[in-house]
Design an enzyme around this catalytic site. Structure first.
Site, short mmCIF file in Angstrom:
data_model
loop_
_atom_site.label_atom_id
_atom_site.label_comp_id
_atom_site.label_asym_id
_atom_site.label_seq_id
_atom_site.Cartn_x
_atom_site.Cartn_y
_atom_site.Cartn_z
N HIS A 60 0.86 -1.24 0.08
CA HIS A 60 -0.14 -0.11 0.11
C HIS A 60 0.75 1.31 0.02
O HIS A 60 0.53 2.18 -0.70
CB HIS A 60 -1.01 0.12 1.09
CG HIS A 60 -0.58 0.12 2.56
ND1 HIS A 60 0.11 -1.01 3.24
CD2 HIS A 60 -0.10 1.15 3.37
CE1 HIS A 60 0.63 -0.67 4.24
NE2 HIS A 60 0.49 0.47 4.43
N ASP A 61 1.94 1.07 0.64
CA ASP A 61 2.76 2.52 0.80
C ASP A 61 3.97 2.61 0.01
O ASP A 61 4.93 3.15 0.17
CB ASP A 61 3.26 2.47 2.28
CG ASP A 61 2.10 3.43 3.08
OD1 ASP A 61 1.35 4.07 2.46
OD2 ASP A 61 2.24 3.21 4.35
N LYS A 91 5.76 5.52 -1.00
CA LYS A 91 6.64 6.39 -0.11
C LYS A 91 8.32 6.11 -0.54
O LYS A 91 8.97 6.98 -0.24
CB LYS A 91 6.65 5.79 1.10
CG LYS A 91 5.56 6.22 1.89
CD LYS A 91 5.37 5.55 3.48
CE LYS A 91 4.19 5.84 4.05
NZ LYS A 91 4.00 5.58 5.45
N HIS A 141 1.97 10.05 -2.44
CA HIS A 141 2.65 8.68 -2.40
C HIS A 141 1.69 7.75 -2.79
O HIS A 141 2.04 6.54 -3.45
CB HIS A 141 3.30 8.23 -0.96
CG HIS A 141 2.22 7.81 -0.08
ND1 HIS A 141 1.45 8.72 0.46
CD2 HIS A 141 1.79 6.43 0.41
CE1 HIS A 141 0.58 8.13 1.50
NE2 HIS A 141 0.74 6.98 1.23
N HIS A 194 -5.94 3.47 -0.88
CA HIS A 194 -5.90 3.28 0.89
C HIS A 194 -6.05 4.57 1.69
O HIS A 194 -6.12 4.56 2.73
CB HIS A 194 -4.71 2.41 0.92
CG HIS A 194 -3.27 3.20 1.13
ND1 HIS A 194 -2.67 3.51 0.00
CD2 HIS A 194 -2.54 3.61 2.14
CE1 HIS A 194 -1.58 4.06 0.44
NE2 HIS A 194 -1.43 4.30 1.58
N HIS A 195 -5.95 5.87 0.97
CA HIS A 195 -6.13 7.11 1.73
C HIS A 195 -7.40 7.74 1.05
O HIS A 195 -7.63 8.96 1.75
CB HIS A 195 -5.03 7.82 1.69
CG HIS A 195 -3.75 7.60 2.47
ND1 HIS A 195 -3.90 7.35 3.99
CD2 HIS A 195 -2.43 7.11 1.87
CE1 HIS A 195 -2.66 7.02 4.12
NE2 HIS A 195 -1.84 6.73 3.01
N ASP A 243 -4.74 -0.34 7.89
CA ASP A 243 -3.52 0.71 7.91
C ASP A 243 -3.51 1.51 8.88
O ASP A 243 -2.85 1.80 9.79
CB ASP A 243 -3.42 1.25 6.37
CG ASP A 243 -1.99 2.12 6.41
OD1 ASP A 243 -0.99 1.62 6.96
OD2 ASP A 243 -2.23 3.38 5.82
P1 C2E Z 1 1.30 6.37 8.42
O1 C2E Z 1 2.37 7.10 9.58
O2 C2E Z 1 1.54 4.80 8.27
O3 C2E Z 1 -0.17 6.53 8.84
C1 C2E Z 1 -1.11 6.11 8.20
C2 C2E Z 1 -2.55 6.76 8.39
O4 C2E Z 1 -2.86 6.56 9.55
C3 C2E Z 1 -2.48 8.03 8.30
O5 C2E Z 1 -2.59 8.57 6.94
C4 C2E Z 1 -3.60 8.66 9.24
O6 C2E Z 1 -4.96 8.52 8.45
C5 C2E Z 1 -3.60 7.55 10.42
N1 C2E Z 1 -2.70 8.13 11.28
C6 C2E Z 1 -1.60 7.99 11.93
N2 C2E Z 1 -1.31 8.68 12.73
C7 C2E Z 1 -2.37 9.42 12.93
C8 C2E Z 1 -2.71 10.43 14.04
O7 C2E Z 1 -1.66 10.67 14.93
N3 C2E Z 1 -3.94 10.79 14.33
C9 C2E Z 1 -4.64 10.57 13.19
N4 C2E Z 1 -6.06 11.28 13.19
N5 C2E Z 1 -4.78 9.50 12.21
C10 C2E Z 1 -3.47 9.03 12.28
P2 C2E Z 1 -2.12 9.96 6.43
O8 C2E Z 1 -2.59 10.97 7.44
O9 C2E Z 1 -2.41 10.16 4.75
O10 C2E Z 1 -0.54 10.07 6.29
C11 C2E Z 1 0.07 9.27 5.40
C12 C2E Z 1 1.42 9.02 5.98
O11 C2E Z 1 2.16 10.30 5.71
C13 C2E Z 1 1.65 8.37 7.18
O12 C2E Z 1 1.56 6.82 7.29
C14 C2E Z 1 2.99 9.05 7.54
O13 C2E Z 1 4.00 8.04 6.95
C15 C2E Z 1 2.96 10.18 6.95
N6 C2E Z 1 2.74 11.38 7.69
C16 C2E Z 1 1.33 11.87 7.83
N7 C2E Z 1 1.50 12.91 8.87
C17 C2E Z 1 2.71 12.96 9.16
C18 C2E Z 1 3.74 14.04 9.96
O14 C2E Z 1 3.05 14.96 10.68
N8 C2E Z 1 4.93 13.90 10.25
C19 C2E Z 1 5.56 12.91 9.68
N9 C2E Z 1 6.78 12.86 9.74
N10 C2E Z 1 4.93 12.01 8.82
C20 C2E Z 1 3.42 12.01 8.53
FE FE Z 2 -0.18 5.53 2.81
FE FE Z 3 0.97 1.90 6.02
#
Ligand code: C2E
Ligand code: FE
Ligand code: FE
Ligand code: SIN
Ligand code: SIN
Ligand code: SIN
Length: 372
Positions: free
Chosen positions: A230-231, A234, A259, A285-286, A314
């Site tokens: 899925h990712d 990235k 991504h 997936h998003h 995810d």
């Molecule tokens: P990921 O860390 O694998 O997170 C996947 C999805 O889980 C996120 O998609 C979001 O829908 C949910 N999620 C993860 N952590 C949180 C959280 O703390 N609060 C909420 N409400 N949802 C959460 P999303 O938002 O589309 O992010 C995709 C990817 O982008 C993330 O995958 C991560 O790799 C990156 N990412 C997103 N926001 C940040 C950030 O603020 N800082 C960094 N370094 N990476 C981020």
């Molecule tokens: Fe993703």
């Molecule tokens: Fe993931």
């Protein structure tokens, strides 16, 4: 009861053609073996037919001896089949229990009583023996096989060997693909400092949801194998963004959001079912049920079920894990978010199925937890 008269030459050709047509439409190794066995049985009038295959290390022979049973494995030096393979020799026996080469282990496992048996080794184009056709218990009055049965089975065995070799190649290619997909997914995750277990857990969670929402076992397996991708997009995101220790600003967020489409673009051109499924998962997936997700703002059932399922799997895993940008959430907080997002971020039916099957999710999470 009148016994069926034995087949004439035309009938035999017709039979073989029928089976060849069926075989040519099959892709799955187990299906091919099953149809080859049906063909061997029909051609010889045997009660059973088993296709034995020599293992890669040439030390064992294995077969699916009865429908619904696991594979069985024998030492290649054991039994009549082993003998036929080791000596490249066709064998006909009227009563196996009076033959000291016979290995009764298979009968013991299946509860079936073997009497007569005929075995024909199968070789590939380079004359390497790849397995054997084995037929058991002729259904004629004497219940024994004769030379004519052997000739018929030999007619089929060359083709069967070719089919098996091709099927094995296909299977190897598919296995390799699964591995590549998994490895690529894992690389995507490791660059973003997530663990390899993240993709394994997402795969297992996805399968649970797929089965719970009524997808077939095959589709559930396909999704399980595809979801680790899925990712994959990235890998194209710069390190400075991917591994930023804190929250994104708006600009970084926009780049990260690419991504999904990037991942789709990387694999969309393949016709292979596994990569097709992976491209859907990467793309969707998003997306969110209410249409506020990315990249296409799809909503409801316009989001492919694979996308809806992986989205939930995810996020469940992401929330429960430490990330470079956030600490893991406790379960109560995750469940509260899932309830809040039911029908917003997530397909409401899938959320219900998640809670119905919570014990299974927690078991997987425990089994595949991250080790530090
Ligand atoms: P990921 O860390 O694998 O997170 C996947 C999805 O889980 C996120 O998609 C979001 O829908 C949910 N999620 C993860 N952590 C949180 C959280 O703390 N609060 C909420 N409400 N949802 C959460 P999303 O938002 O589309 O992010 C995709 C990817 O982008 C993330 O995958 C991560 O790799 C990156 N990412 C997103 N926001 C940040 C950030 O603020 N800082 C960094 N370094 N990476 C981020
Ligand atoms: Fe993703
Ligand atoms: Fe993931
Ligand atoms: C043998 O080949 O002797 C045993 C295998 C079987 O009974 O199917
Ligand atoms: C995320 O960007 O990972 C989710 C945003 C949030 O924490 O609400
Ligand atoms: C469904 O269950 O919604 C149909 C599967 C699909 O989205 O293609």
């Amino acid at each position: 009861m009148k016994h069926k008269k034995s087949l004439d030459a035309n009938e035999i050709l017709e039979l073989i053609f029928t089976f060849l047509t069926e075989l040519s439409s099959l892709r799955n190794y187990d299906d091919i073996i099953r149809v080859l066995a049906d063909m061997g049985r029909a051609l010889t009038g045997a009660d059973r037919c088993t296709i034995w295959v020599v293992s890669d290390d040439k030390k064992k022979i294995w077969a699916k001896v009865a429908h619904g049973m696991d594979e069985i494995e024998l030492d290649i030096h054991s039994g009549i089949v082993g003998n036929a393979i080791m000596n490249n020799q066709k064998i006909i026996i009227d009563d196996v229990y009076s033959d000291n080469r016979f290995n009764p282990d298979v009968d013991k496992i299946t509860g079936y009583v073997t009497k007569s048996m005929m075995v024909i080794p199968m070789s590939d184009n380079d004359n390497r023996i790849i397995g054997a056709f084995q037929v058991i218990n002729h259904k004629n009055e004497q219940s024994i096989f004769d030379k004519r049965d052997m000739e018929r089975l030999m007619l089929a065995s060359t083709y069967a060997a070719e089919t098996l070799v091709a099927a094995k190649l296909t299977k190897e290619i598919e296995d390799t693909q699964k591995e590549v997909v998994f490895t690529m997914g894992a690389i995507g995750e490791s660059r973003s400092k997530e663990t390899g277990n993240h993709v394994k857990r997402v795969a297992e969670y996805s399968k649970i949801l797929a089965l719970a929402c009524g997808l077939s076992f095959e589709d559930a397996e396909l999704l399980k194998d595809a979801s680790p991708m899925h990712d994959i997009g990235k890998v194209a995101i710069p390190d400075s963004i991917l591994n930023k220790p804190g929250r994104f600003d708006a600009q970084e967020r926009l780049i990260m959001d690419t991504h999904a489409e990037l991942g789709y673009g990387m694999i969309k051109n393949s016709d292979r079912p596994l990569l097709k499924a992976a491209s859907i998962v990467a793309y969707e997936h998003h997306e969110k049920w209410d249409g506020t997700g990315y990249p296409r703002k799809l909503s409801g059932e316009n989001i492919h079920i694979y996308g809806r399922i992986t989205a939930l799997a995810d996020v469940f895993d992401a929330l429960g894990s430490d990330r470079i940008y956030k600490k893991a959430w406790d379960d109560e907080r995750i469940f509260a978010l899932f309830k809040e997002e039911r029908g917003k971020h997530f397909d409401p039916d899938l959320i219900d199925l998640f809670f119905d099957n919570l014990d299974k999710f927690l078991k997987i999470r425990e089994k595949l937890k991250d080790e530090f």
